[in-house]
Scaffold this active site. Structure first.
Site, short mmCIF file in Angstrom:
data_model
loop_
_atom_site.label_atom_id
_atom_site.label_comp_id
_atom_site.label_asym_id
_atom_site.label_seq_id
_atom_site.Cartn_x
_atom_site.Cartn_y
_atom_site.Cartn_z
N GLY A 17 0.79 -1.23 0.00
CA GLY A 17 0.00 0.00 0.00
C GLY A 17 0.82 1.27 0.00
N TYR A 164 -12.62 4.70 15.46
CA TYR A 164 -11.54 4.88 14.48
C TYR A 164 -11.14 6.34 14.39
CZ TYR A 164 -9.13 5.14 9.97
OH TYR A 164 -8.20 5.38 8.98
N LYS A 168 -7.31 8.07 14.96
CA LYS A 168 -6.58 8.80 13.91
C LYS A 168 -6.33 10.25 14.32
CE LYS A 168 -5.36 7.30 10.57
NZ LYS A 168 -4.13 6.53 10.23
#
Length: 275
Positions: A17, A164, A168
């Site tokens: 990625g 989430y 982050k």
């Protein structure tokens, strides 16, 4: 100009990625690249290991050191930093790319999955940055770059997947803090986030499915932006929450069509946390 020539870049989650793309882009600039990830052997669904990426780095003109790393393991992180510095004579940049995602709200998210996201996202930025710090202090052009978003407190980004989002955003808040804390050492600390969805296995398997890939860009746009950031001094650029497109536009690049994952007329989808 090879702004990263002979500089050592330690990249977490570098076996596939965006991490892989950044590793290869740094190699093209002549960097020594530490490929740090858990992927020591091939995965049945996901391409790439630390060893296959190391081979690509060598082919691109860089020097590679593949290291098995679980960013949750404090002792192992410090050991790997020491090994990288011993191999290449120091560490000039840390790219906190490793990430975990699950777009689920509090009601239905297993605590074990929340723990994983917290450990691989927020805690790893603390863990890896602290372990790299003694070596970054000795670098003439030191960087910490974390792949996390600008802070957007619109409630919609918390409504469906607050766990989430908070992990982050924690990466970004730690980076803002470190930029100020480490300014006296001449260490640049920034974050980088994509303007549009990036076609990676995280999208394919965790956030939308294979059909979403056509609405995204290749990881190389993030890689080119990362190389631009790492090539600047702390006095030029630190404490910023950057977007890949904006970074490249500042370099005079305004044609992004070749970064599309799939050529055609399909609309590009903005990434999470961006309007």
């Amino acid at each position: 100009m090879d702004t990263l020539n002979n500089r050592t870049v330690f990249i977490t989650g570098a076996s596939r990625g965006i991490g892989r793309a950044i590793a290869i882009a740094c190699a093209r600039q002549g960097a020594n690249v530490v490929v740090a990830a858990k992927s020591d052997t091939p995965h049945p669904k996901l391409p790439g290991t630390i060893h296959s990426v190391a081979e690509e780095i060598q082919a691109a003109g860089g020097n590679a050191l593949p290291l098995v790393l679980d960013v949750r393991d404090e002792k192992q992180v410090r050991q790997r930093m020491d090994e990288a510095a011993d191999q290449f004579g120091g560490i000039d940049a840390l790219v906190n790319n490793a990430g975990a995602i699950r777009l689920t709200g509090v009601e239905n998210l297993k605590i074990s999955r929340y723990d994983l996201m917290h450990q691989v996202n927020a805690r790893a930025v603390f863990n890896c940055s602290q372990a790299a710090l003694p070596y970054l202090k000795d670098s003439e052009q030191a960087h910490i770059l974390s792949l996390s978003p600008p802070l957007n407190l619109d409630k919609k980004w918390f409504a469906q997947y607050g766990p989430y989002t908070t992990t982050k955003y924690a990466m970004t808040m730690l980076s803002i803090g470190m930029a100020e804390e480490f300014r006296r050492y001449g260490i640049a600390v920034n974050t980088l986030w994509p303007k549009t969805l990036i076609a990676t296995s995280a999208i394919e398997f965790e956030a939308g499915g294979p059909q979403m890939m056509a609405h995204g860009r290749k990881p190389e746009i993030m890689a080119d932006a990362a190389v631009s950031i790492l090539g600047k001094s702390a006095s030029e650029l630190s404490g910023e929450n950057l977007i890949d497109e904006d970074v490249l536009r500042a370099e005079g690049i305004d044609d992004f069509e070749h970064y599309r994952y799939e050529q055609g007329e399909k609309s590009l989808m903005p990434d999470l946390f961006l309007e």
